[in-house]
Design an enzyme around this catalytic site. Structure first.
Site, PDB file in Angstrom:
ATOM      1  N   CYS A   4     100.169  67.066  75.085  1.00 43.82           N
ATOM      2  CA  CYS A   4      99.808  67.976  73.996  1.00 43.82           C
ATOM      3  C   CYS A   4      99.320  69.291  74.602  1.00 43.82           C
ATOM      4  O   CYS A   4      98.346  69.318  75.357  1.00 43.82           O
ATOM      5  CB  CYS A   4      98.733  67.355  73.110  1.00 43.82           C
ATOM      6  SG  CYS A   4      98.036  68.534  71.936  1.00 43.82           S
ATOM      7  N   CYS A   7      95.643  70.129  73.844  1.00 43.46           N
ATOM      8  CA  CYS A   7      94.727  69.293  74.640  1.00 43.46           C
ATOM      9  C   CYS A   7      94.651  69.810  76.073  1.00 43.46           C
ATOM     10  O   CYS A   7      93.574  69.830  76.678  1.00 43.46           O
ATOM     11  CB  CYS A   7      95.172  67.831  74.615  1.00 43.46           C
ATOM     12  SG  CYS A   7      94.728  66.942  73.101  1.00 43.46           S
ATOM     13  N   ASP A  30      95.943  83.557  70.037  1.00 40.44           N
ATOM     14  CA  ASP A  30      97.335  83.097  69.974  1.00 40.44           C
ATOM     15  C   ASP A  30      98.179  83.893  70.970  1.00 40.44           C
ATOM     16  O   ASP A  30      98.044  85.114  71.098  1.00 40.44           O
ATOM     17  CB  ASP A  30      97.880  83.276  68.549  1.00 40.44           C
ATOM     18  CG  ASP A  30      99.149  82.467  68.315  1.00 40.44           C
ATOM     19  OD1 ASP A  30      99.101  81.509  67.522  1.00 40.44           O
ATOM     20  OD2 ASP A  30     100.190  82.802  68.931  1.00 40.44           O
ATOM     21  N   HIS A  46      91.919  65.153  69.568  1.00 40.08           N
ATOM     22  CA  HIS A  46      93.313  65.320  69.142  1.00 40.08           C
ATOM     23  C   HIS A  46      93.510  64.729  67.753  1.00 40.08           C
ATOM     24  O   HIS A  46      93.467  63.516  67.567  1.00 40.08           O
ATOM     25  CB  HIS A  46      94.276  64.662  70.137  1.00 40.08           C
ATOM     26  CG  HIS A  46      95.708  64.854  69.747  1.00 40.08           C
ATOM     27  ND1 HIS A  46      96.456  65.926  70.177  1.00 40.08           N
ATOM     28  CD2 HIS A  46      96.505  64.139  68.925  1.00 40.08           C
ATOM     29  CE1 HIS A  46      97.665  65.858  69.645  1.00 40.08           C
ATOM     30  NE2 HIS A  46      97.722  64.779  68.877  1.00 40.08           N
ATOM     31  N   ASN A  86      99.347  75.197  59.313  1.00 39.08           N
ATOM     32  CA  ASN A  86     100.672  74.642  59.017  1.00 39.08           C
ATOM     33  C   ASN A  86     100.654  73.145  59.284  1.00 39.08           C
ATOM     34  O   ASN A  86     100.138  72.697  60.314  1.00 39.08           O
ATOM     35  CB  ASN A  86     101.728  75.327  59.881  1.00 39.08           C
ATOM     36  CG  ASN A  86     101.854  76.803  59.559  1.00 39.08           C
ATOM     37  OD1 ASN A  86     101.848  77.193  58.395  1.00 39.08           O
ATOM     38  ND2 ASN A  86     101.946  77.639  60.592  1.00 39.08           N
ATOM     39  N   HIS A  97      98.836  69.486  67.144  1.00 39.64           N
ATOM     40  CA  HIS A  97      97.389  69.311  67.319  1.00 39.64           C
ATOM     41  C   HIS A  97      96.757  70.220  66.275  1.00 39.64           C
ATOM     42  O   HIS A  97      97.008  71.432  66.287  1.00 39.64           O
ATOM     43  CB  HIS A  97      96.984  69.705  68.752  1.00 39.64           C
ATOM     44  CG  HIS A  97      95.522  69.573  69.077  1.00 39.64           C
ATOM     45  ND1 HIS A  97      95.048  68.888  70.191  1.00 39.64           N
ATOM     46  CD2 HIS A  97      94.420  70.054  68.458  1.00 39.64           C
ATOM     47  CE1 HIS A  97      93.737  68.953  70.231  1.00 39.64           C
ATOM     48  NE2 HIS A  97      93.323  69.667  69.195  1.00 39.64           N
ATOM     49  N   HIS A  99      95.227  72.792  64.061  1.00 40.14           N
ATOM     50  CA  HIS A  99      94.684  74.112  64.395  1.00 40.14           C
ATOM     51  C   HIS A  99      94.663  74.978  63.158  1.00 40.14           C
ATOM     52  O   HIS A  99      95.498  74.816  62.254  1.00 40.14           O
ATOM     53  CB  HIS A  99      95.493  74.785  65.515  1.00 40.14           C
ATOM     54  CG  HIS A  99      96.968  74.850  65.270  1.00 40.14           C
ATOM     55  ND1 HIS A  99      97.804  73.762  65.442  1.00 40.14           N
ATOM     56  CD2 HIS A  99      97.761  75.858  64.848  1.00 40.14           C
ATOM     57  CE1 HIS A  99      99.045  74.107  65.150  1.00 40.14           C
ATOM     58  NE2 HIS A  99      99.049  75.379  64.778  1.00 40.14           N
ATOM     59  N   HIS A 101      94.771  78.949  62.072  1.00 39.01           N
ATOM     60  CA  HIS A 101      95.013  80.331  62.456  1.00 39.01           C
ATOM     61  C   HIS A 101      94.001  81.216  61.720  1.00 39.01           C
ATOM     62  O   HIS A 101      93.888  81.131  60.489  1.00 39.01           O
ATOM     63  CB  HIS A 101      96.410  80.777  62.029  1.00 39.01           C
ATOM     64  CG  HIS A 101      97.549  80.013  62.645  1.00 39.01           C
ATOM     65  ND1 HIS A 101      98.312  80.521  63.676  1.00 39.01           N
ATOM     66  CD2 HIS A 101      98.071  78.794  62.369  1.00 39.01           C
ATOM     67  CE1 HIS A 101      99.259  79.645  63.993  1.00 39.01           C
ATOM     68  NE2 HIS A 101      99.133  78.584  63.213  1.00 39.01           N
TER      69      HIS A 101
END
Ligand code: 5GP
Ligand code: ZN
Length: 113
Positions: A4, A7, A30, A46, A86, A97, A99, A101
């Site tokens: 990942c 990770c 990003d 995770h 998303n 994983h 997240h 934004h």
């Protein structure tokens, strides 16, 4: 070995531009920013996506939403910002994983999708 990518970023195996870290959360810029400020906020544990949030792990998500205003303030986002997560193929999730934004620093499009 964990394949990942987030990770591995959290572990420091892959370099990242860190903007915030505590015992539960890691936040970094990003690599392909979509706005003047584009930060990814991730749990250190995770969780594959928002679809994997349940009673056993939701505390870290609540914590992320306490951290977001601090990062937004540190980034100077006084006029607002957008949070996006998303989830799954229909939403074009590319990293599996969880997240969030954090996007800001310009006027966002009126349309969300
Ligand atoms: P998703 O499409 O899953 O919602 O978002 C994944 C995000 O991770 C994308 O915006 C992409 O640019 C970012 N990303 C992918 N790989 C890396 C990386 O190695 N480093 C950083 N900083 N961002 C990454
Ligand atoms: Zn992971």
């Amino acid at each position: 070995m964990n394949d990942c990518i987030f990770c591995r970023i959290i572990a420091g195996d892959i370099p990242s531009a860190k903007v915030y870290e505590d015992e539960l959360v890691y936040a970094f810029r990003d690599i392909n920013p979509m706005a003047p400020v584009h930060v990814l906020i991730v749990p250190k544990t995770h969780i594959p996506s928002a679809d994997g949030i349940d009673g056993t792990n939701s505390a870290v998500v609540a914590h992320i939403f306490e951290v977001i205003p601090k990062i937004a303030a540190a980034e100077g986002l006084v006029n607002g910002y957008r949070i996006v997560s998303n989830c799954g193929p229909d939403a074009c999730q590319s990293v599996k994983h969880l997240h969030f934004h954090l996007l800001g620093g310009r006027q966002m499009a009126d349309s969300m999708a």
